[in-house]
Design a protein around this motif. Structure first.
Motif, PDB file in Angstrom:
ATOM      1  N   ALA A   1       0.814  -1.218   0.000  1.00 34.43           N
ATOM      2  CA  ALA A   1       0.000   0.000   0.000  1.00 34.43           C
ATOM      3  C   ALA A   1       0.848   1.269   0.000  1.00 34.43           C
ATOM      4  O   ALA A   1       0.335   2.357  -0.287  1.00 34.43           O
ATOM      5  N   ILE A   2       2.151   1.139   0.294  1.00 29.46           N
ATOM      6  CA  ILE A   2       3.020   2.313   0.358  1.00 29.46           C
ATOM      7  C   ILE A   2       3.134   2.987  -1.004  1.00 29.46           C
ATOM      8  O   ILE A   2       3.324   4.203  -1.097  1.00 29.46           O
ATOM      9  N   GLU A   3       3.007   2.212  -2.071  1.00 28.43           N
ATOM     10  CA  GLU A   3       3.088   2.798  -3.412  1.00 28.43           C
ATOM     11  C   GLU A   3       2.027   3.891  -3.593  1.00 28.43           C
ATOM     12  O   GLU A   3       2.338   5.020  -4.008  1.00 28.43           O
ATOM     13  N   GLU A   4       0.794   3.574  -3.270  1.00 30.44           N
ATOM     14  CA  GLU A   4      -0.264   4.579  -3.396  1.00 30.44           C
ATOM     15  C   GLU A   4      -0.111   5.673  -2.350  1.00 30.44           C
ATOM     16  O   GLU A   4      -0.416   6.843  -2.617  1.00 30.44           O
ATOM     17  N   ALA A   5       0.382   5.308  -1.167  1.00 32.19           N
ATOM     18  CA  ALA A   5       0.572   6.308  -0.119  1.00 32.19           C
ATOM     19  C   ALA A   5       1.543   7.393  -0.575  1.00 32.19           C
ATOM     20  O   ALA A   5       1.318   8.596  -0.344  1.00 32.19           O
ATOM     21  N   LEU A   6       2.622   6.998  -1.234  1.00 31.97           N
ATOM     22  CA  LEU A   6       3.580   7.976  -1.740  1.00 31.97           C
ATOM     23  C   LEU A   6       2.945   8.879  -2.790  1.00 31.97           C
ATOM     24  O   LEU A   6       3.212  10.088  -2.839  1.00 31.97           O
ATOM     25  N   TYR A   7       2.109   8.284  -3.608  1.00 37.82           N
ATOM     26  CA  TYR A   7       1.467   9.095  -4.643  1.00 37.82           C
ATOM     27  C   TYR A   7       0.479  10.097  -4.041  1.00 37.82           C
ATOM     28  O   TYR A   7       0.445  11.267  -4.436  1.00 37.82           O
ATOM     29  N   ILE A   8      -0.331   9.627  -3.078  1.00 35.19           N
ATOM     30  CA  ILE A   8      -1.267  10.543  -2.409  1.00 35.19           C
ATOM     31  C   ILE A   8      -0.490  11.664  -1.711  1.00 35.19           C
ATOM     32  O   ILE A   8      -0.907  12.827  -1.727  1.00 35.19           O
ATOM     33  N   LEU A   9       0.636  11.303  -1.117  1.00 42.20           N
ATOM     34  CA  LEU A   9       1.456  12.310  -0.439  1.00 42.20           C
ATOM     35  C   LEU A   9       1.940  13.366  -1.435  1.00 42.20           C
ATOM     36  O   LEU A   9       1.845  14.581  -1.172  1.00 42.20           O
ATOM     37  N   ALA A  10       2.441  12.902  -2.584  1.00 39.75           N
ATOM     38  CA  ALA A  10       2.921  13.843  -3.598  1.00 39.75           C
ATOM     39  C   ALA A  10       1.792  14.727  -4.111  1.00 39.75           C
ATOM     40  O   ALA A  10       1.956  15.948  -4.256  1.00 39.75           O
ATOM     41  N   ARG A  11       0.642  14.140  -4.398  1.00 37.80           N
ATOM     42  CA  ARG A  11      -0.490  14.916  -4.924  1.00 37.80           C
ATOM     43  C   ARG A  11      -1.025  15.894  -3.878  1.00 37.80           C
ATOM     44  O   ARG A  11      -1.426  17.015  -4.206  1.00 37.80           O
ATOM     45  N   SER A  12      -1.007  15.491  -2.603  1.00 43.56           N
ATOM     46  CA  SER A  12      -1.478  16.382  -1.537  1.00 43.56           C
ATOM     47  C   SER A  12      -0.555  17.585  -1.402  1.00 43.56           C
ATOM     48  O   SER A  12      -1.011  18.735  -1.284  1.00 43.56           O
ATOM     49  N   TYR A  13       0.765  17.330  -1.433  1.00 40.80           N
ATOM     50  CA  TYR A  13       1.712  18.437  -1.358  1.00 40.80           C
ATOM     51  C   TYR A  13       1.563  19.361  -2.570  1.00 40.80           C
ATOM     52  O   TYR A  13       1.700  20.584  -2.456  1.00 40.80           O
TER      53      TYR A  13
ATOM     54  N   PRO B   1       2.346   2.646 -12.092  1.00 42.06           N
ATOM     55  CA  PRO B   1       1.407   3.371 -12.960  1.00 42.06           C
ATOM     56  C   PRO B   1       1.049   4.739 -12.406  1.00 42.06           C
ATOM     57  O   PRO B   1       0.605   5.613 -13.141  1.00 42.06           O
ATOM     58  N   TYR B   2       1.261   4.934 -11.099  1.00 43.09           N
ATOM     59  CA  TYR B   2       0.958   6.233 -10.508  1.00 43.09           C
ATOM     60  C   TYR B   2       1.849   7.333 -11.063  1.00 43.09           C
ATOM     61  O   TYR B   2       1.468   8.498 -11.076  1.00 43.09           O
ATOM     62  N   LEU B   3       3.039   6.972 -11.531  1.00 45.96           N
ATOM     63  CA  LEU B   3       3.935   7.993 -12.093  1.00 45.96           C
ATOM     64  C   LEU B   3       3.339   8.587 -13.359  1.00 45.96           C
ATOM     65  O   LEU B   3       3.292   9.802 -13.535  1.00 45.96           O
ATOM     66  N   THR B   4       2.837   7.717 -14.245  1.00 45.70           N
ATOM     67  CA  THR B   4       2.203   8.194 -15.478  1.00 45.70           C
ATOM     68  C   THR B   4       0.890   8.889 -15.177  1.00 45.70           C
ATOM     69  O   THR B   4       0.610   9.980 -15.684  1.00 45.70           O
TER      70      THR B   4
END
Length: 267
Positions: free
Chosen positions: A212-224, A248-251
Motif C-alpha cells: 500500500a506504500i506505493e499509493e501512499a507515496l502518490y497521495i502524499l505527492a499529490r497532496s503536497y 502506474p501512478y507515475l504516469t
C-alpha cells in the motif's frame, strides 16, 4: 363441605405451591465424575453442540479448580465461546487463563486463540454482507490480534501455531497500511489535503514493507502539490520513482497534474 375439610384442602394447595416454588432444575451432571463431565463436554463440542458444551465446561472448570483438567476446560470453554460468536466471553476466559497460568505448556495455544478471536472479529458476518474490505473497517481488533500473534511468535518461535500466526501478522500489517491509505484517499477526494498528507505519511512511516506504500507515496505527492509545497511534492515523487520505478501512478500523476484531475478519474 365442612370447615375442617375446607381448611385441609387449602393447606394441601399451599403445600403443593410451596413444593413447586422450592423445586430446582435437576443437575444432569450431579453424578458425573470430572473425567466423565469432560468427556461429555468434548462429545458435545465435537457434535457442534457448543451451547451444551459450554454448560459442561463451565461446571467442570469450577469443580476441578486448581487442576490441569480445569486449565484444559478453560481453553476449550474459550474455544466454544469463540465458535458461538461470544467474543467478549472468549477473550475474558483467555485473558484469565494467560494471567493465572503464565508458565502453562498450553500458553502458546491460548495466545494463538486470543489472536484468532480478534482476527476473525474483523472478518465477520457484517463485513462480508457490506462487502467491506478489512482495510475499511475499525482496526482496533486487528491491532489486538497482531499483538497476540506477535507475543506468540516471540515467546514460542517453535510453536505449531507460529507459522500461521506469522501469516496472519503479515496480513494484518498490510491491512493496517491499506486502512491508512484508504483514509488518506478519502480526505484527498474531499479536498482535505493536509489531512490526506498526514495519513499517507503515517502509512509510509509505520508500514514500510506494505504494498500500500506505493499509493501512499502518490497521495502524499499529490497532496503536497495541491498545498503548493513543491519541494515536498518533488521529494515524495522522487521516493516513489526510486522505490516503484514501474508504478502506474507515475504516469497517471503526470496526466492528473496536466489536466488538473484527480488520479482516480484517469484509471
Amino acid at each position: 363441605m365442612s370447615r375442617l375439610s375446607v381448611s385441609a384442602w387449602g393447606a394441601a394447595i399451599a403445600l403443593a405451591m410451596l413444593a413447586g416454588c422450592s423445586s430446582t432444575p435437576k443437575d444432569e451432571t450431579a453424578g458425573m465424575s470430572n473425567e466423565k463431565l469432560y468427556s461429555e463436554a468434548r462429545d458435545e463440542a465435537a457434535a457442534g453442540n457448543y451451547e451444551r458444551a459450554i454448560k459442561f465446561y463451565e461446571r467442570l472448570e469450577g469443580r476441578a479448580a486448581g487442576t490441569l483438567l480445569s486449565q484444559q476446560a478453560q481453553l476449550e470453554l474459550a474455544y466454544a465461546y469463540y465458535r458461538t460468536g461470544e467474543r467478549a466471553q472468549a477473550l475474558a476466559t483467555l485473558d484469565r487463563f494467560i494471567k493465572l497460568h503464565p508458565s502453562s505448556p498450553a500458553l502458546d495455544y491460548a495466545l494463538y486463540l486470543r489472536g484468532l478471536v480478534n482476527f476473525n472479529d474483523n472478518l465477520g458476518l457484517f463485513g462480508s454482507l457490506s462487502r467491506q474490505d478489512l482495510s475499511e473497517r475499525d482496526q482496533q481488533a486487528a491491532k489486538e490480534a497482531f499483538q497476540s500473534f506477535k507475543q506468540l511468535v516471540e515467546q514460542f518461535p517453535s510453536s505449531t501455531y507460529a507459522p500461521d500466526a506469522k501469516l496472519r501478522m503479515n496480513y494484518i500489517v498490510n491491512s493496517l497500511a491499506a486502512y491508512e491509505v484508504h483514509v488518506a484517499r478519502y480526505y484527498f477526494r474531499r479536498g482535505a489535503y493536509l489531512a490526506a498528507a498526514n495519513r499517507a505519511q503515517a502509512a509510509i512511516q509505520g508500514y514500510q514493507e506494505s504494498p500500500a506504500i506505493e499509493e501512499a507515496l502518490y497521495i502524499l505527492a499529490r497532496s503536497y502539490d495541491r498545498l503548493g509545497l513543491e519541494q515536498l511534492r518533488d521529494d515524495a515523487e522522487r521516493v516513489l520513482k526510486t522505490s516503484f520505478p514501474d508504478s502506474p501512478y507515475l504516469t497517471q500523476g503526470l496526466q492528473a497534474r496536466e489536466q488538473d484531475k484527480p488520479w482516480w478519474q484517469l484509471w
